[in-house]
Scaffold this active site. Structure first.
Site, PDB file in Angstrom:
ATOM      1  N   ARG A  12       4.479 -74.634  14.088  1.00 46.81           N
ATOM      2  CA  ARG A  12       4.670 -73.573  15.096  1.00 46.81           C
ATOM      3  C   ARG A  12       5.312 -72.340  14.465  1.00 46.81           C
ATOM      4  O   ARG A  12       4.971 -71.206  14.793  1.00 46.81           O
ATOM      5  CB  ARG A  12       5.502 -74.098  16.274  1.00 46.81           C
ATOM      6  CG  ARG A  12       5.575 -73.085  17.415  1.00 46.81           C
ATOM      7  CD  ARG A  12       6.195 -73.666  18.677  1.00 46.81           C
ATOM      8  NE  ARG A  12       7.597 -73.986  18.495  1.00 46.81           N
ATOM      9  CZ  ARG A  12       8.354 -74.559  19.423  1.00 46.81           C
ATOM     10  NH1 ARG A  12       7.863 -74.880  20.596  1.00 46.81           N
ATOM     11  NH2 ARG A  12       9.631 -74.815  19.180  1.00 46.81           N
ATOM     12  N   GLU A  26       8.347 -70.468  32.931  1.00 42.88           N
ATOM     13  CA  GLU A  26       9.284 -71.414  32.313  1.00 42.88           C
ATOM     14  C   GLU A  26      10.705 -71.002  32.648  1.00 42.88           C
ATOM     15  O   GLU A  26      10.913 -70.003  33.342  1.00 42.88           O
ATOM     16  CB  GLU A  26       9.067 -71.471  30.797  1.00 42.88           C
ATOM     17  CG  GLU A  26       9.182 -70.138  30.087  1.00 42.88           C
ATOM     18  CD  GLU A  26       8.812 -70.207  28.603  1.00 42.88           C
ATOM     19  OE1 GLU A  26       8.828 -71.284  28.012  1.00 42.88           O
ATOM     20  OE2 GLU A  26       8.506 -69.139  28.042  1.00 42.88           O
ATOM     21  N   LYS A  45       7.721 -67.366  18.746  1.00 38.92           N
ATOM     22  CA  LYS A  45       9.151 -67.654  18.877  1.00 38.92           C
ATOM     23  C   LYS A  45       9.867 -66.666  17.956  1.00 38.92           C
ATOM     24  O   LYS A  45      10.159 -66.957  16.803  1.00 38.92           O
ATOM     25  CB  LYS A  45       9.405 -69.115  18.474  1.00 38.92           C
ATOM     26  CG  LYS A  45      10.481 -69.765  19.300  1.00 38.92           C
ATOM     27  CD  LYS A  45      10.478 -71.253  19.166  1.00 38.92           C
ATOM     28  CE  LYS A  45      11.870 -71.825  19.342  1.00 38.92           C
ATOM     29  NZ  LYS A  45      12.605 -71.421  20.520  1.00 38.92           N
TER      30      LYS A  45
END
Ligand code: PMP
Length: 289
Positions: free
Chosen positions: A50, A182, A149
């Site tokens: 990721r 989220e 991220k």
């Protein structure tokens, strides 16, 4: 504490970055938060993958191969005698000029911190969280993808400030279309009958590694697991609700916008999944020694 900084393990006091690093000046960089359970780094390869996907999306070339970065994480855990802890892996754009141009930064900075984390006090895991809907919308996926991220977490921080101002522990963020995305730093799930539902990634949700593990464990446990576009109405009327994240693990939500969720206490299916998650995490991961 020893910090991994650009290939060397240095004492904490010497682990410093330049004021000209674009990670600091612009939040230009990417990171991962990773758990260590029982002497094993949990889902290490998924986190490494990721991180590289986040880096690729911002046109940042990580100056190490994936196996070399994996080895750097293990080495840092070993140097700090971590058996149960939390690793923060950071890649910054590096030192550049005061302008935006990221390509003035010649050498990305690579940092690994192996330490501890306690996101919520233990009693909240037994009692469950209260949440409100954030006024701050989750970033539009075509402005800055929530799947990157990045070191710029202001979208999430602004939402977290709303939780603190409202006197609750967390917020639920909606996407620009008004659907549930989220929490400020965690994925969201609801249980409805025998179904376990969570928003699809296209709703502006980070593809959480804990999320994916929990979905798999829930399937094995006989729940009907699927992604679904969710509204606040769906959340208010859920039998159970919980959040997942590397740091948060699995934590129940018992109240949202002053509505009790389910029976207003952590649900049995959530607690069962939590127990299964911990058992799985203790046994699976990349051994540090
Ligand atoms: N959403 C956001 C915005 C996050 O920052 C995180 C990680 N803290 C998560 C979800 C959960 O992802 P993971 O399970 O991979 O930690």
């Amino acid at each position: 504490m020893k910090i991994y900084l650009n290939g060397k393990l240095v004492p904490e006091a010497e682990a410093k970055v330049s004021v000209f690093d674009h990670g600091l000046l612009y939040g230009d960089g990417v990171f991962e938060g990773i758990r260590v359970y029982n002497g094993r780094v949990f889902m290490l390869w998924a986190h490494i993958e990721r991180l590289y996907r986040s880096a690729q999306a911002i046109a940042l070339k990580i100056p190490l191969s994936k196996p070399a970065l994996t080895a750097a994480v293990i080495r840092t855990c070993r140097a700090n005698n971590i058996r149960d802890g939390y690793v923060r892996l950071v890649v910054t754009r590096g030192v550049g000029t005061l302008g935006l141009n990221p390509f003035t930064c010649r050498k990305p900075g690579v940092i690994v911190i192996a330490a501890k984390i306690q996101l919520y006090p233990p009693k909240l895991y037994a009692q469950g969280l209260r949440v409100v809907t954030a006024g701050t919308l989750r970033n539009h996926t075509e402005a800055i993808s929530p799947n990157i991220k990045s070191l710029n977490y202001l979208n999430n921080i602004l939402a977290k400030i709303e939780a603190i101002n409202a006197g609750v522990e967390e917020v639920i963020m909606l996407n620009p279309q008004g659907f549930v995305a989220e929490a400020s730093g965690d994925n969201i799930f609801i249980i409805r009958g025998n179904e376990l539902l969570t928003p699809p990634i296209s709703c502006g949700t980070l593809e959480g590694i804990t999320r994916n593990v929990v979905m798999e464990l829930a399937r094995q446990n006989g729940l009907d697991v699927r992604e679904a576009v969710l509204t606040r109405y769906d959340l208010y009327n859920a039998d159970e609700m919980f959040l997942t994240g590397t740091a948060a693990e699995i934590i129940s939500v018992i109240e949202m916008d002053a509505r009790a969720i389910g029976r207003g206490k952590p649900g049995a299916k959530t607690m069962e999944l939590g127990a299964r998650f911990h058992a799985f995490a203790e046994e699976n991961g990349t051994l540090i020694k």
